[in-house]
Design a protein around this motif. Structure first.
Motif, PDB file in Angstrom:
ATOM      1  N   GLN A 253     -17.342   1.528   1.409  1.00 21.38           N
ATOM      2  CA  GLN A 253     -17.003   2.935   1.214  1.00 21.38           C
ATOM      3  C   GLN A 253     -15.580   3.310   1.618  1.00 21.38           C
ATOM      4  OE1 GLN A 253     -20.148   2.109   2.515  1.00 21.38           O
ATOM      5  NE2 GLN A 253     -21.086   2.564   0.520  1.00 21.38           N
ATOM      6  N   ALA A 254     -14.916   2.481   2.438  1.00 19.54           N
ATOM      7  CA  ALA A 254     -13.611   2.883   2.964  1.00 19.54           C
ATOM      8  C   ALA A 254     -12.430   2.179   2.308  1.00 19.54           C
ATOM      9  CB  ALA A 254     -13.572   2.625   4.472  1.00 19.54           C
ATOM     10  N   ALA A 255     -12.568   0.912   1.975  1.00 22.05           N
ATOM     11  CA  ALA A 255     -11.443   0.129   1.464  1.00 22.05           C
ATOM     12  C   ALA A 255     -10.855   0.764   0.209  1.00 22.05           C
ATOM     13  CB  ALA A 255     -11.884  -1.303   1.176  1.00 22.05           C
ATOM     14  N   GLY A 256      -9.544   0.910   0.201  1.00 15.95           N
ATOM     15  CA  GLY A 256      -8.855   1.458  -0.954  1.00 15.95           C
ATOM     16  C   GLY A 256      -8.829   2.971  -1.015  1.00 15.95           C
TER      17      GLY A 256
ATOM     18  N   SER B 155       0.828  -1.201   0.000  1.00 19.01           N
ATOM     19  CA  SER B 155       0.000   0.000   0.000  1.00 19.01           C
ATOM     20  C   SER B 155       0.865   1.255   0.000  1.00 19.01           C
ATOM     21  CB  SER B 155      -0.929  -0.016   1.218  1.00 19.01           C
ATOM     22  OG  SER B 155      -1.782   1.111   1.223  1.00 19.01           O
ATOM     23  N   LEU B 156       1.954   1.213   0.727  1.00 19.08           N
ATOM     24  CA  LEU B 156       2.877   2.348   0.792  1.00 19.08           C
ATOM     25  C   LEU B 156       3.465   2.648  -0.585  1.00 19.08           C
ATOM     26  CD1 LEU B 156       4.264   4.339   2.725  1.00 19.08           C
ATOM     27  CD2 LEU B 156       6.002   2.601   3.138  1.00 19.08           C
ATOM     28  N   LEU B 157       3.846   1.615  -1.306  1.00 19.70           N
ATOM     29  CA  LEU B 157       4.383   1.814  -2.652  1.00 19.70           C
ATOM     30  C   LEU B 157       3.343   2.429  -3.588  1.00 19.70           C
ATOM     31  CD1 LEU B 157       6.593  -1.285  -3.570  1.00 19.70           C
ATOM     32  CD2 LEU B 157       7.299   1.099  -3.299  1.00 19.70           C
TER      33      LEU B 157
ATOM     34  N   VAL C   3      -2.261   3.479   8.150  1.00 15.42           N
ATOM     35  CA  VAL C   3      -0.808   3.352   8.298  1.00 15.42           C
ATOM     36  C   VAL C   3      -0.059   4.042   7.159  1.00 15.42           C
ATOM     37  CG1 VAL C   3       1.130   1.783   8.694  1.00 15.42           C
ATOM     38  CG2 VAL C   3      -1.167   1.101   9.401  1.00 15.42           C
ATOM     39  N   ALA C   4      -0.299   3.603   5.918  1.00 20.66           N
ATOM     40  CA  ALA C   4       0.498   4.086   4.791  1.00 20.66           C
ATOM     41  C   ALA C   4       0.406   5.598   4.615  1.00 20.66           C
ATOM     42  CB  ALA C   4       0.062   3.371   3.511  1.00 20.66           C
ATOM     43  N   ALA C   5      -0.803   6.155   4.717  1.00 19.14           N
ATOM     44  CA  ALA C   5      -0.965   7.604   4.548  1.00 19.14           C
ATOM     45  C   ALA C   5      -0.245   8.371   5.649  1.00 19.14           C
ATOM     46  CB  ALA C   5      -2.448   7.974   4.521  1.00 19.14           C
TER      47      ALA C   5
END
Length: 324
Positions: A276-279, A19-21, A311-313
């Motif tokens: 609504q939230a995933a991705g 997700s970070l990438l 996490v990633a954001a």
């Protein structure tokens, strides 16, 4: 022009690393060298960044002096081993594991809350995904009135326990949908079968979440309680925040406070973590109820992608702040 950062990501092959990438590719960050690290089990694997193929390197043999930022998204034992080495090599470290979060002497970072941490330490801890999401919502409310008490219920997606937990949930679901029994469903990670089930997390984890929320919101420790459970969802967690406020607020006041914070959005629509939230990089918030006999007591329902937003954001927000 911003100085390019040479970045190493430890744990690049995990769900947070992937997700970070993806986010790093979509953001306007000035990245020079990008090194992807993992354990020797992932050696030879190739990942892609901006149409470039990057081979996974062994973290155990990597020279951290060749980069200036090291991002840790692996397990706590990996951080315990390699974070000190990265710091000794002169790296700025951003660690998303419990190794750093559990140390009160290491600044705890969440976007929209704690940017001052970046200038104070070469070692930054990124908050647990659930604590990060909950704290951002509570901080928005605190811009309007004081929160006297918070009881938080967390419905945690399986991805919060890593890729192996996701794969185990998928196998369990396929197993039982094939007409096979729950008793012989494949299980190694969770204390019970998560497929078509809900599992309480352990008390120590809930207390760690509560301690992070206290650090981030400055609410009295005796006034915050967190209870959580694993739910059979892959990405996207749900949160019910029961808040006792210093003064009663109208829904319009709450919505204005929420919408004033970047990536927080007030809604009156039905919202679920998976739909609504995933991705996505938003935290969706709505008023679940206001106590009919005490308007100072409210319940807020919140949903967010626990990995991408939780996490990633936050990590990329910290990286962006490092660039100034």
């Amino acid at each position: 022009m911003k100085e390019k950062l040479d970045i190493a990501i430890v744990g690049a092959t995990g769900v947070v690393g992937e997700s970070l990438l993806e986010l790093l590719e979509s953001k306007e960050l000035s990245v020079g060298k990008l090194v992807l690290l993992a354990s020797d089990r992932s050696l030879g694997k190739v990942m892609y960044f901006k149409e470039r193929s990057i081979k996974i390197q062994d973290v155990a043999t990597f020279d951290f002096s060749s980069v200036n930022v090291a991002i840790f998204v692996a397990a706590a034992d990996a951080s315990e081993t390699f974070v000190p080495k990265a710091i000794s090599a002169g790296c700025k470290v951003i660690d998303a594991s419990s190794y750093s979060r559990s140390n009160a002497n290491i600044p705890l970072y969440v976007e929209n809350i704690s940017t001052e941490a970046l200038g104070q330490s070469a070692h930054i801890a990124v908050a647990d995904s659930s604590a990060a999401i909950v704290s951002q919502v509570m901080t928005a409310v605190q811009q309007v009135t004081q929160i006297n008490r918070a009881d938080v219920l967390v419905y945690q997606a399986a991805s919060g326990a890593g890729r192996e937990a996701v794969e185990e949930l998928v196998k369990q679901t396929v197993h039982m949908m094939s007409g096979k029994g729950r008793e012989d469903a494949p299980r190694e990670l969770m204390p019970a079968t998560l497929g078509f089930n809900v599992i309480k997390t352990d008390e120590a984890y809930d207390q760690q979440l509560a301690s992070e929320v206290v650090r981030l919101t400055t609410i009295d420790a005796g006034s915050v309680m967190v209870s959580s459970a694993w739910v059979p969802v892959i990405y996207g967690s749900g949160f019910m925040l029961h808040l006792d406020l210093a003064e009663a607020l109208r829904e319009e006041q709450l919505s204005t406070a929420i919408n004033a914070i970047a990536d927080l959005s007030w809604t009156k629509e039905v919202v679920t973590p998976a739909d609504q939230a995933a991705g996505k990089e938003q935290i969706l918030v709505q008023l679940a109820q206001q106590h009919p006999h005490n308007a100072k007591r409210i319940a807020l329902w919140c949903v967010a992608d626990n990995i991408r937003k939780g996490v990633a954001a936050n990590i990329l927000s910290a990286v962006s702040a490092l660039q100034g």
